[in-house]
Scaffold this motif. Structure first.
Motif, PDB file in Angstrom:
ATOM      1  N   ALA A 194      72.247  63.864  22.587  1.00 32.36           N
ATOM      2  CA  ALA A 194      71.712  64.935  23.526  1.00 32.36           C
ATOM      3  C   ALA A 194      70.327  64.949  23.383  1.00 32.36           C
ATOM      4  CB  ALA A 194      72.475  65.745  23.964  1.00 32.36           C
ATOM      5  N   ARG A 195      69.247  64.621  23.191  1.00 37.70           N
ATOM      6  CA  ARG A 195      67.767  65.914  22.345  1.00 37.70           C
ATOM      7  C   ARG A 195      67.175  67.130  23.893  1.00 37.70           C
ATOM      8  NH1 ARG A 195      67.694  60.390  21.802  1.00 37.70           N
ATOM      9  NH2 ARG A 195      67.807  59.773  19.435  1.00 37.70           N
ATOM     10  N   SER A 196      67.245  66.434  24.657  1.00 34.00           N
ATOM     11  CA  SER A 196      66.275  67.026  25.976  1.00 34.00           C
ATOM     12  C   SER A 196      68.277  67.903  27.239  1.00 34.00           C
ATOM     13  CB  SER A 196      65.301  67.078  26.395  1.00 34.00           C
ATOM     14  OG  SER A 196      66.114  65.690  27.521  1.00 34.00           O
ATOM     15  N   GLN A 197      67.640  68.857  27.645  1.00 35.12           N
ATOM     16  CA  GLN A 197      68.639  69.572  29.066  1.00 35.12           C
ATOM     17  C   GLN A 197      68.437  68.913  29.174  1.00 35.12           C
ATOM     18  OE1 GLN A 197      69.352  73.909  29.368  1.00 35.12           O
ATOM     19  NE2 GLN A 197      68.809  74.000  27.189  1.00 35.12           N
ATOM     20  N   ALA A 198      67.273  68.266  30.567  1.00 38.39           N
ATOM     21  CA  ALA A 198      67.354  67.310  31.476  1.00 38.39           C
ATOM     22  C   ALA A 198      68.102  66.013  31.353  1.00 38.39           C
ATOM     23  CB  ALA A 198      65.952  67.096  32.307  1.00 38.39           C
ATOM     24  N   ASN A 199      67.890  65.299  29.968  1.00 45.69           N
ATOM     25  CA  ASN A 199      68.465  64.360  30.125  1.00 45.69           C
ATOM     26  C   ASN A 199      69.647  64.264  29.621  1.00 45.69           C
ATOM     27  OD1 ASN A 199      66.192  62.743  31.337  1.00 45.69           O
ATOM     28  ND2 ASN A 199      64.784  63.652  29.792  1.00 45.69           N
ATOM     29  N   SER A 200      70.487  64.772  29.705  1.00 47.67           N
ATOM     30  CA  SER A 200      71.846  64.808  29.202  1.00 47.67           C
ATOM     31  C   SER A 200      73.091  66.141  29.781  1.00 47.67           C
ATOM     32  CB  SER A 200      72.016  65.646  27.463  1.00 47.67           C
ATOM     33  OG  SER A 200      71.590  66.649  27.712  1.00 47.67           O
ATOM     34  N   GLY A 201      73.961  65.192  28.936  1.00 50.74           N
ATOM     35  CA  GLY A 201      74.972  65.507  30.340  1.00 50.74           C
ATOM     36  C   GLY A 201      76.528  66.532  29.465  1.00 50.74           C
ATOM     37  N   ASN A 202      77.116  66.810  30.340  1.00 50.52           N
ATOM     38  CA  ASN A 202      78.450  67.319  29.630  1.00 50.52           C
ATOM     39  C   ASN A 202      79.284  66.730  28.715  1.00 50.52           C
ATOM     40  OD1 ASN A 202      76.659  69.599  29.501  1.00 50.52           O
ATOM     41  ND2 ASN A 202      78.045  70.284  31.998  1.00 50.52           N
ATOM     42  N   GLY A 203      80.066  67.516  27.750  1.00 50.07           N
ATOM     43  CA  GLY A 203      81.183  66.622  26.941  1.00 50.07           C
ATOM     44  C   GLY A 203      82.459  66.265  28.258  1.00 50.07           C
TER      45      GLY A 203
END
Length: 380
Positions: free
Chosen positions: A121-130
């Motif tokens: 994950a590099r940014s919150q907008a382009n990542s989700g949760n484990g």
């Protein structure tokens, strides 16, 4: 693999041989299946979407390596998406390069055990949760190892859950993040070096026992952030090397007992509207500030803690200091109003100011004191 799932009947066990399977949107609908991977066969979703979509009761997925989950701003794509399911088990899987790892919605009586989740994950907008749990209940999350996602474990409207023995390190935002989730237990988890630490919000009847909060550093980072929390217990947790070990805002009837606060910037930072909280039998060791307080009124109890900065005496040798300890420094009050003043932390002048405030409190709560400080570190 999709063909095998489609052909299977409820109650069947599918054993997946080692190999590479380039497939996505494998749907298990209304079938109670057991899927077991032999030597971690690889399910490669090729960045095209969700790997497994499950709407079924009494299923099990074990021993798969699922990777390359597509990123989306309009849908929650996951390695394993579980919806409206009951009595299931997701165990010992490897999830890599994922958007969401395991995503539950409106499900119950499930166990998520021993999974290894990795992403970048590099940014919150382009990542989700484990592990993401929404509108669910009676879920056990145990022994999972999660790194490199947005939030390691996220719960929202999730009640009666047990989160234990998980490792959440180096995640972009929170190691653990939950909101509007009551009657949950968090036991013996490790939260280390996460972007913003751990956040607990808008929940009640929470038990947090035996967790480790370490190396969560940053201007907006906490070991543990508590906001709008009531009727909870924090017992035998370990806070070390955090910018702020615990930040409490609008928390009521919380019992902090037998916790270790070691080498943090702030051990406990109490903001507004915190009432009837009890701090007892905790160890405060080598923190820059043991307690920081907003305002000069205290509605909380500090009793029987060990403070490494306590310089009082014990003439009757009963292990309890004969004079109270006042943990709030005037300097912490100054830093709250003028953060740049932190550069004066170790100066002699600041030491004199703190001493004068202890003798005659003006800016800090006069009644905030531990009347029975322990003379030695408390063992538990």
């Amino acid at each position: 693999m999709r063909a095998a799932v489609e052909m299977a009947e409820s109650g069947d066990t599918l054993r997946i041989k080692k190999g590479l399977y380039r497939e996505h949107e494998i749907k298990i609908i209304n079938k109670s299946l057991v899927i077991i991977g032999e030597d971690f066969p690889v399910i490669d979703a090729e960045m095209k979407g969700t790997a497994f979509i499950i709407k079924a009761d009494t299923f099990s997925i074990e021993g798969l390596h699922i990777k390359n989950i597509g990123t989306s701003h309009t849908s929650d794509q996951a390695a394993i998406l579980v919806s409206r399911s009951n009595n299931f088990r997701i165990e010992n899987n490897r999830l890599t390069n994922i958007f969401f790892g395991i995503l539950l919605e409106k499900s119950s009586a499930g166990k998520i055990v021993g999974n290894r989740i990795r992403s970048k994950a590099r940014s919150q907008a382009n990542s989700g949760n484990g592990i993401h749990i929404w509108h669910s209940k009676d879920i056990t999350v145990e022994g999972n190892d999660i790194k490199g996602v947005r939030d390691g474990i996220y719960l929202e409207f999730a009640n009666n859950c047990r989160i234990s023995g998980n490792i959440c390190k180096e995640n972009l935002r929170y190691g653990l993040h939950f909101m509007f989730s009551d009657h949950n237990k968090y036991i013996a988890n490790d939260f280390e070096n996460n972007g913003a630490g751990v956040a607990v919000m808008y929940s009640k009847f929470i038990e947090m026992t035996g967790n480790r909060f370490r190396k969560n550093w940053g201007s907006a980072s906490y070991g543990l952030l508590l906001k709008e929390i009531a009727d909870a217990t924090l017992n035998q947790n370990y806070f070390e090397d955090n910018t702020i070990a615990i930040s409490a805002d609008n928390t009521n009837r919380i019992i902090y007992k037998q916790n270790d606060f070691i080498s943090n910037g702030y051990a406990v930072r109490i903001r507004g509207a915190c009432y009837k909280n009890v701090f007892t039998q905790n160890n405060f060791l080598a923190n820059s500030f043991d307690v920081s307080y907003t305002g000069n009124l205290n509605e909380n109890e500090f009793r029987g803690n060990f403070w490494s900065e306590y310089t009082g005496y014990d003439l009757d040798k009963n292990g309890i200091g004969d004079v109270p300890f006042r943990p709030v420094k005037l300097f912490s009050y100054l830093v709250n109003t003028t953060p740049e003043a932190i550069i004066l932390l170790r100066s002699t002048f600041i030491g004199l100011l703190d001493f004068s405030e202890k003798v005659s409190p003006i800016f800090t709560p006069a009644e905030l004191a531990d009347p029975k400080p322990k003379m030695q570190k408390i063992k538990w």
